[in-house]
Write an enzyme that holds these catalytic residues in place. Structure first.
Site, PDB file in Angstrom:
ATOM      1  N   LYS A 199       0.856  -1.186   0.000  1.00  0.00           N
ATOM      2  CA  LYS A 199       0.000   0.000   0.000  1.00  0.00           C
ATOM      3  C   LYS A 199       0.890   1.233   0.000  1.00  0.00           C
ATOM      4  O   LYS A 199       1.707   1.424   0.897  1.00  0.00           O
ATOM      5  CB  LYS A 199      -0.917   0.008   1.221  1.00  0.00           C
ATOM      6  CG  LYS A 199      -1.845   1.214   1.293  1.00  0.00           C
ATOM      7  CD  LYS A 199      -2.748   1.130   2.518  1.00  0.00           C
ATOM      8  CE  LYS A 199      -3.667   2.327   2.637  1.00  0.00           C
ATOM      9  NZ  LYS A 199      -4.536   2.238   3.841  1.00  0.00           N
ATOM     10  N   GLU A 237       7.844  -6.436   1.106  1.00  0.00           N
ATOM     11  CA  GLU A 237       6.631  -6.321   1.927  1.00  0.00           C
ATOM     12  C   GLU A 237       5.701  -7.510   1.704  1.00  0.00           C
ATOM     13  O   GLU A 237       5.162  -8.078   2.653  1.00  0.00           O
ATOM     14  CB  GLU A 237       5.898  -5.015   1.585  1.00  0.00           C
ATOM     15  CG  GLU A 237       6.536  -3.757   2.141  1.00  0.00           C
ATOM     16  CD  GLU A 237       6.166  -3.533   3.605  1.00  0.00           C
ATOM     17  OE1 GLU A 237       5.554  -4.420   4.222  1.00  0.00           O
ATOM     18  OE2 GLU A 237       6.500  -2.454   4.119  1.00  0.00           O
ATOM     19  N   LYS A 252      -2.389  -1.526  -3.549  1.00  0.00           N
ATOM     20  CA  LYS A 252      -3.202  -0.304  -3.522  1.00  0.00           C
ATOM     21  C   LYS A 252      -2.281   0.905  -3.663  1.00  0.00           C
ATOM     22  O   LYS A 252      -1.272   0.993  -2.953  1.00  0.00           O
ATOM     23  CB  LYS A 252      -3.972  -0.219  -2.196  1.00  0.00           C
ATOM     24  CG  LYS A 252      -4.838   1.025  -2.054  1.00  0.00           C
ATOM     25  CD  LYS A 252      -5.542   1.062  -0.694  1.00  0.00           C
ATOM     26  CE  LYS A 252      -6.397   2.325  -0.569  1.00  0.00           C
ATOM     27  NZ  LYS A 252      -7.058   2.417   0.746  1.00  0.00           N
ATOM     28  N   SER A 278     -10.399   5.593  -4.801  1.00  0.00           N
ATOM     29  CA  SER A 278     -11.365   6.682  -4.970  1.00  0.00           C
ATOM     30  C   SER A 278     -10.899   7.742  -5.960  1.00  0.00           C
ATOM     31  O   SER A 278     -11.699   8.271  -6.728  1.00  0.00           O
ATOM     32  CB  SER A 278     -11.661   7.323  -3.618  1.00  0.00           C
ATOM     33  OG  SER A 278     -10.461   7.830  -3.028  1.00  0.00           O
ATOM     34  N   TYR A 317     -15.100   1.103  -6.877  1.00  0.00           N
ATOM     35  CA  TYR A 317     -16.342   1.869  -6.750  1.00  0.00           C
ATOM     36  C   TYR A 317     -17.187   1.771  -8.011  1.00  0.00           C
ATOM     37  O   TYR A 317     -18.331   2.219  -8.028  1.00  0.00           O
ATOM     38  CB  TYR A 317     -16.014   3.330  -6.418  1.00  0.00           C
ATOM     39  CG  TYR A 317     -15.215   3.441  -5.145  1.00  0.00           C
ATOM     40  CD1 TYR A 317     -15.841   3.361  -3.900  1.00  0.00           C
ATOM     41  CD2 TYR A 317     -13.836   3.566  -5.177  1.00  0.00           C
ATOM     42  CE1 TYR A 317     -15.109   3.413  -2.730  1.00  0.00           C
ATOM     43  CE2 TYR A 317     -13.087   3.624  -4.001  1.00  0.00           C
ATOM     44  CZ  TYR A 317     -13.732   3.548  -2.783  1.00  0.00           C
ATOM     45  OH  TYR A 317     -13.007   3.576  -1.618  1.00  0.00           O
TER      46      TYR A 317
END
Length: 326
Positions: A199, A237, A252, A278, A317
Protein backbone atom coordinates in the site's frame (compact mmCIF):
# COMPACT_ATOMS: atom_id res chain seq x y z
CA UNK A 1 4.21 -8.19 -50.27
CA UNK A 2 3.92 -11.77 -49.03
CA UNK A 3 2.34 -11.42 -45.58
CA UNK A 4 1.66 -14.86 -44.15
CA UNK A 5 1.23 -13.36 -40.67
CA UNK A 6 -1.93 -11.26 -40.50
CA UNK A 7 -3.04 -10.65 -36.88
CA UNK A 8 -6.21 -8.95 -38.12
CA UNK A 9 -7.59 -12.35 -39.10
CA UNK A 10 -8.37 -12.93 -35.41
CA UNK A 11 -10.08 -9.57 -34.90
CA UNK A 12 -13.33 -10.19 -36.73
CA UNK A 13 -16.53 -10.25 -34.70
CA UNK A 14 -16.99 -14.01 -34.80
CA UNK A 15 -13.54 -15.01 -33.58
CA UNK A 16 -12.62 -11.95 -31.49
CA UNK A 17 -14.34 -13.15 -28.28
CA UNK A 18 -13.00 -16.68 -28.77
CA UNK A 19 -9.37 -15.54 -28.62
CA UNK A 20 -9.83 -12.91 -25.91
CA UNK A 21 -7.09 -13.39 -23.35
CA UNK A 22 -8.64 -11.67 -20.32
CA UNK A 23 -12.17 -11.97 -18.98
CA UNK A 24 -13.75 -9.65 -16.43
CA UNK A 25 -16.89 -10.66 -14.55
CA UNK A 26 -19.01 -9.44 -11.66
CA UNK A 27 -17.58 -12.31 -9.62
CA UNK A 28 -14.16 -10.59 -9.78
CA UNK A 29 -15.43 -7.43 -8.09
CA UNK A 30 -15.75 -6.27 -4.49
CA UNK A 31 -17.97 -3.28 -3.73
CA UNK A 32 -17.02 -0.87 -0.92
CA UNK A 33 -19.84 0.02 1.48
CA UNK A 34 -19.61 2.91 3.96
CA UNK A 35 -21.66 2.49 7.14
CA UNK A 36 -22.08 5.62 9.25
CA UNK A 37 -23.07 5.49 12.92
CA UNK A 38 -23.57 9.27 13.06
CA UNK A 39 -26.51 9.54 10.67
CA UNK A 40 -30.08 8.29 10.37
CA UNK A 41 -30.27 8.80 6.61
CA UNK A 42 -28.11 8.26 3.58
CA UNK A 43 -25.49 10.94 3.00
CA UNK A 44 -24.16 11.42 -0.57
CA UNK A 45 -20.36 11.50 -0.87
CA UNK A 46 -19.72 14.63 -2.90
CA UNK A 47 -16.30 13.63 -4.21
CA UNK A 48 -17.48 10.13 -5.20
CA UNK A 49 -20.59 10.50 -7.39
CA UNK A 50 -23.10 7.70 -6.94
CA UNK A 51 -21.86 6.65 -3.51
CA UNK A 52 -23.30 7.32 -0.07
CA UNK A 53 -22.70 6.74 3.58
CA UNK A 54 -25.56 4.65 4.92
CA UNK A 55 -26.83 4.35 8.51
CA UNK A 56 -26.51 1.01 10.27
CA UNK A 57 -30.25 0.44 9.91
CA UNK A 58 -29.88 0.55 6.12
CA UNK A 59 -26.71 -1.56 5.84
CA UNK A 60 -28.62 -4.69 4.85
CA UNK A 61 -30.66 -2.80 2.28
CA UNK A 62 -27.50 -1.29 0.81
CA UNK A 63 -25.80 -4.67 0.50
CA UNK A 64 -28.89 -6.16 -1.13
CA UNK A 65 -28.71 -3.37 -3.72
CA UNK A 66 -25.14 -4.42 -4.46
CA UNK A 67 -26.08 -8.09 -4.76
CA UNK A 68 -28.89 -7.33 -7.20
CA UNK A 69 -26.25 -6.21 -9.71
CA UNK A 70 -24.48 -9.57 -9.53
CA UNK A 71 -21.67 -8.49 -7.21
CA UNK A 72 -21.53 -10.86 -4.24
CA UNK A 73 -18.69 -9.47 -2.10
CA UNK A 74 -18.59 -6.23 -0.14
CA UNK A 75 -15.92 -4.45 1.89
CA UNK A 76 -17.27 -2.65 4.96
CA UNK A 77 -15.83 0.66 6.14
CA UNK A 78 -17.16 2.28 9.30
CA UNK A 79 -17.64 5.83 10.51
CA UNK A 80 -18.00 5.62 14.30
CA UNK A 81 -20.20 7.72 16.58
CA UNK A 82 -17.13 8.98 18.47
CA UNK A 83 -13.35 9.04 18.18
CA UNK A 84 -10.44 9.05 20.62
CA UNK A 85 -6.62 8.85 20.50
CA UNK A 86 -6.54 5.04 20.34
CA UNK A 87 -9.66 4.50 18.23
CA UNK A 88 -11.35 2.30 20.81
CA UNK A 89 -14.65 2.21 18.92
CA UNK A 90 -12.86 0.16 16.25
CA UNK A 91 -13.05 -3.00 18.38
CA UNK A 92 -16.18 -2.27 20.42
CA UNK A 93 -18.72 -5.09 20.41
CA UNK A 94 -21.41 -2.56 19.50
CA UNK A 95 -19.20 -0.74 17.00
CA UNK A 96 -20.50 0.35 13.62
CA UNK A 97 -18.78 -2.37 11.56
CA UNK A 98 -19.51 -5.06 14.12
CA UNK A 99 -23.22 -4.24 14.19
CA UNK A 100 -23.44 -3.91 10.41
CA UNK A 101 -21.60 -7.20 9.93
CA UNK A 102 -23.96 -9.07 12.24
CA UNK A 103 -26.98 -7.79 10.37
CA UNK A 104 -25.59 -8.34 6.88
CA UNK A 105 -24.31 -11.86 7.51
CA UNK A 106 -27.53 -12.95 9.22
CA UNK A 107 -29.88 -11.47 6.61
CA UNK A 108 -28.02 -11.81 3.30
CA UNK A 109 -25.76 -14.24 1.47
CA UNK A 110 -23.16 -11.56 0.74
CA UNK A 111 -19.50 -12.32 1.34
CA UNK A 112 -18.45 -9.74 3.94
CA UNK A 113 -14.89 -8.43 4.12
CA UNK A 114 -14.05 -5.87 6.81
CA UNK A 115 -11.43 -3.14 6.81
CA UNK A 116 -9.11 -3.55 9.79
CA UNK A 117 -7.55 -0.17 10.46
CA UNK A 118 -7.70 2.73 12.90
CA UNK A 119 -7.67 5.90 10.79
CA UNK A 120 -11.47 6.25 10.75
CA UNK A 121 -11.61 5.80 14.54
CA UNK A 122 -8.74 7.89 15.91
CA UNK A 123 -9.29 11.57 16.59
CA UNK A 124 -5.95 12.34 14.89
CA UNK A 125 -6.72 10.29 11.76
CA UNK A 126 -3.55 8.20 11.78
CA UNK A 127 -3.48 4.42 11.53
CA UNK A 128 -2.20 3.62 15.01
CA UNK A 129 -1.04 4.80 18.41
CA UNK A 130 0.97 7.99 18.07
CA UNK A 131 4.43 8.60 19.43
CA UNK A 132 4.59 11.40 21.95
CA UNK A 133 4.70 14.87 20.37
CA UNK A 134 4.01 13.45 16.89
CA UNK A 135 1.68 16.37 16.15
CA UNK A 136 4.56 18.83 16.60
CA UNK A 137 7.45 16.82 15.21
CA UNK A 138 7.13 15.64 11.58
CA UNK A 139 9.87 13.05 12.18
CA UNK A 140 7.59 11.11 14.52
CA UNK A 141 4.87 8.67 13.57
CA UNK A 142 2.75 5.82 14.95
CA UNK A 143 4.08 3.28 17.43
CA UNK A 144 4.32 0.06 15.48
CA UNK A 145 4.25 -2.71 18.10
CA UNK A 146 1.74 -0.98 20.35
CA UNK A 147 -0.58 -0.66 17.35
CA UNK A 148 -0.41 -4.40 16.68
CA UNK A 149 -2.34 -5.15 19.86
CA UNK A 150 -5.17 -2.87 18.70
CA UNK A 151 -5.28 -4.51 15.27
CA UNK A 152 -5.61 -7.91 16.96
CA UNK A 153 -8.63 -6.66 18.87
CA UNK A 154 -10.26 -5.18 15.78
CA UNK A 155 -9.79 -8.31 13.67
CA UNK A 156 -11.11 -10.71 16.31
CA UNK A 157 -14.10 -8.45 17.02
CA UNK A 158 -14.97 -8.46 13.32
CA UNK A 159 -14.62 -12.23 13.12
CA UNK A 160 -16.81 -12.64 16.21
CA UNK A 161 -19.45 -10.49 14.51
CA UNK A 162 -19.45 -12.84 11.50
CA UNK A 163 -16.98 -11.34 9.02
CA UNK A 164 -16.04 -13.79 6.27
CA UNK A 165 -12.63 -12.19 5.73
CA UNK A 166 -10.60 -9.44 7.43
CA UNK A 167 -8.41 -6.95 5.57
CA UNK A 168 -5.70 -5.10 7.53
CA UNK A 169 -4.76 -1.93 5.66
CA UNK A 170 -2.45 0.07 7.91
CA UNK A 171 0.94 -1.17 6.62
CA UNK A 172 2.06 -1.82 10.19
CA UNK A 173 5.03 -4.17 10.37
CA UNK A 174 3.96 -7.60 11.61
CA UNK A 175 0.23 -6.93 11.29
CA UNK A 176 -0.57 -10.14 9.40
CA UNK A 177 1.27 -12.37 11.85
CA UNK A 178 -0.30 -10.66 14.85
CA UNK A 179 -3.81 -10.92 13.42
CA UNK A 180 -3.34 -14.53 12.30
CA UNK A 181 -2.21 -15.55 15.78
CA UNK A 182 -5.10 -13.70 17.42
CA UNK A 183 -7.72 -15.17 15.09
CA UNK A 184 -6.39 -18.68 15.57
CA UNK A 185 -6.22 -18.31 19.34
CA UNK A 186 -9.87 -17.24 19.44
CA UNK A 187 -11.06 -20.11 17.26
CA UNK A 188 -11.30 -18.18 13.98
CA UNK A 189 -8.68 -20.19 12.14
CA UNK A 190 -11.01 -20.45 9.13
CA UNK A 191 -11.22 -16.65 8.64
CA UNK A 192 -8.81 -15.61 5.85
CA UNK A 193 -6.72 -12.45 5.82
CA UNK A 194 -6.57 -10.19 2.77
CA UNK A 195 -3.55 -8.06 3.53
CA UNK A 196 -2.92 -4.68 1.97
CA UNK A 197 0.54 -6.06 1.33
CA UNK A 198 1.80 -3.21 -0.87
CA UNK A 199 0.00 0.00 0.00
CA UNK A 200 1.55 3.21 -1.21
CA UNK A 201 1.41 6.72 0.25
CA UNK A 202 -0.64 7.93 -2.69
CA UNK A 203 -2.25 11.20 -3.70
CA UNK A 204 -5.13 9.18 -5.18
CA UNK A 205 -6.77 8.58 -1.77
CA UNK A 206 -8.31 12.03 -1.31
CA UNK A 207 -12.01 11.27 -1.96
CA UNK A 208 -11.92 8.18 0.27
CA UNK A 209 -10.74 10.27 3.19
CA UNK A 210 -13.83 12.41 2.74
CA UNK A 211 -16.01 9.33 2.48
CA UNK A 212 -14.65 7.61 5.59
CA UNK A 213 -13.81 10.76 7.54
CA UNK A 214 -10.29 9.41 7.94
CA UNK A 215 -7.97 12.21 6.84
CA UNK A 216 -5.01 12.78 9.19
CA UNK A 217 -5.34 15.86 11.38
CA UNK A 218 -1.66 16.65 10.83
CA UNK A 219 1.26 15.39 8.78
CA UNK A 220 1.01 12.48 6.38
CA UNK A 221 1.46 8.71 6.34
CA UNK A 222 4.85 8.49 4.66
CA UNK A 223 6.42 6.74 7.65
CA UNK A 224 4.20 3.68 7.33
CA UNK A 225 2.83 3.65 3.78
CA UNK A 226 5.22 2.92 0.93
CA UNK A 227 7.16 5.41 -1.18
CA UNK A 228 5.58 5.53 -4.68
CA UNK A 229 9.11 5.43 -6.13
CA UNK A 230 9.81 1.93 -4.81
CA UNK A 231 9.07 -1.36 -6.56
CA UNK A 232 11.65 -3.74 -5.06
CA UNK A 233 10.44 -2.80 -1.59
CA UNK A 234 6.98 -4.06 -2.52
CA UNK A 235 8.41 -7.52 -3.16
CA UNK A 236 9.88 -7.52 0.34
CA UNK A 237 6.63 -6.32 1.93
CA UNK A 238 4.61 -8.98 0.14
CA UNK A 239 7.09 -11.71 1.04
CA UNK A 240 6.81 -10.82 4.72
CA UNK A 241 3.02 -10.98 4.60
CA UNK A 242 3.13 -14.36 2.87
CA UNK A 243 5.47 -15.68 5.54
CA UNK A 244 3.10 -14.44 8.24
CA UNK A 245 0.07 -16.18 6.78
CA UNK A 246 -1.70 -13.77 4.40
CA UNK A 247 -4.28 -15.56 2.25
CA UNK A 248 -4.90 -12.81 -0.33
CA UNK A 249 -2.39 -10.12 -1.35
CA UNK A 250 -3.62 -6.60 -2.04
CA UNK A 251 -1.91 -3.85 -4.05
CA UNK A 252 -3.20 -0.30 -3.52
CA UNK A 253 -3.71 1.84 -5.59
CA UNK A 254 -4.26 -0.16 -8.77
CA UNK A 255 -3.80 1.82 -11.99
CA UNK A 256 -0.54 3.67 -11.19
CA UNK A 257 0.91 0.41 -9.81
CA UNK A 258 0.07 -2.21 -12.43
CA UNK A 259 3.75 -3.14 -12.53
CA UNK A 260 3.48 -4.10 -8.86
CA UNK A 261 0.33 -6.13 -9.51
CA UNK A 262 2.16 -8.00 -12.26
CA UNK A 263 5.22 -8.59 -10.09
CA UNK A 264 3.13 -10.03 -7.25
CA UNK A 265 1.17 -12.21 -9.67
CA UNK A 266 4.37 -13.66 -11.16
CA UNK A 267 5.99 -14.30 -7.78
CA UNK A 268 3.16 -15.93 -5.80
CA UNK A 269 0.35 -18.40 -6.26
CA UNK A 270 -1.86 -16.55 -3.78
CA UNK A 271 -4.94 -14.72 -5.03
CA UNK A 272 -3.98 -11.14 -5.88
CA UNK A 273 -6.32 -8.22 -5.23
CA UNK A 274 -6.02 -4.63 -6.41
CA UNK A 275 -7.81 -1.57 -5.07
CA UNK A 276 -9.15 0.70 -7.80
CA UNK A 277 -9.14 3.65 -5.41
CA UNK A 278 -11.36 6.68 -4.97
CA UNK A 279 -9.11 9.08 -6.87
CA UNK A 280 -9.06 6.78 -9.90
CA UNK A 281 -12.86 6.64 -9.74
CA UNK A 282 -13.26 10.40 -9.24
CA UNK A 283 -10.98 11.46 -12.08
CA UNK A 284 -12.87 9.37 -14.62
CA UNK A 285 -16.17 10.82 -13.40
CA UNK A 286 -14.76 14.34 -13.64
CA UNK A 287 -13.59 13.82 -17.22
CA UNK A 288 -16.91 12.23 -18.17
CA UNK A 289 -18.84 15.16 -16.71
CA UNK A 290 -16.80 17.42 -19.00
CA UNK A 291 -17.78 15.26 -21.95
CA UNK A 292 -14.17 14.28 -22.58
CA UNK A 293 -14.57 10.53 -21.98
CA UNK A 294 -17.33 7.93 -22.07
CA UNK A 295 -17.55 6.86 -18.43
CA UNK A 296 -18.71 3.28 -18.88
CA UNK A 297 -16.14 2.54 -21.56
CA UNK A 298 -13.14 3.95 -19.71
CA UNK A 299 -14.27 2.35 -16.43
CA UNK A 300 -14.49 -1.05 -18.12
CA UNK A 301 -11.12 -0.58 -19.82
CA UNK A 302 -9.53 0.44 -16.52
CA UNK A 303 -10.77 -2.65 -14.69
CA UNK A 304 -9.84 -4.86 -17.62
CA UNK A 305 -6.27 -3.52 -17.45
CA UNK A 306 -6.10 -4.34 -13.74
CA UNK A 307 -7.30 -7.88 -14.41
CA UNK A 308 -4.89 -8.23 -17.33
CA UNK A 309 -2.00 -7.17 -15.09
CA UNK A 310 -2.75 -10.15 -12.87
CA UNK A 311 -5.36 -9.22 -10.29
CA UNK A 312 -7.87 -11.94 -9.43
CA UNK A 313 -10.05 -9.59 -7.36
CA UNK A 314 -10.72 -5.89 -7.82
CA UNK A 315 -12.06 -3.66 -5.07
CA UNK A 316 -13.72 -0.86 -7.01
CA UNK A 317 -16.34 1.87 -6.75
CA UNK A 318 -17.38 0.94 -10.29
CA UNK A 319 -18.50 -2.53 -9.20
CA UNK A 320 -22.25 -1.96 -9.37
CA UNK A 321 -22.16 0.25 -12.46
CA UNK A 322 -20.26 -2.30 -14.51
CA UNK A 323 -21.72 -5.55 -13.18
CA UNK A 324 -24.66 -5.59 -15.58
CA UNK A 325 -22.41 -4.98 -18.56
CA UNK A 326 -20.16 -7.82 -17.47
Amino acid sequence: MDMTQRPRRLRTDGVRPLVRETDLSAADLIAPVFVDATTDERVPIETMPGHERVPVDQAVERVEEVRETGVEAVMLFGIPESKDPKGTRAWADDGVVQEATRRITSQTDAYVITDVCLCEYTDHGHCGVLEADAAEDPRLTVRNDETLDLLRRIATSHAAAGADMVAPSGMIDGMVGAIRAALDADGFDDVPIMSYAAKYESAFYGPFRDAADGAPEFGDRRHYQMDPANAREARREVALDVEQGADVLMVKPALPYLDIVRAVRESYDHPVAAYNVSGEYAMLHAAAEKGWLDLESVAHESLLSIKRAGADLILTYFAEDLADRL
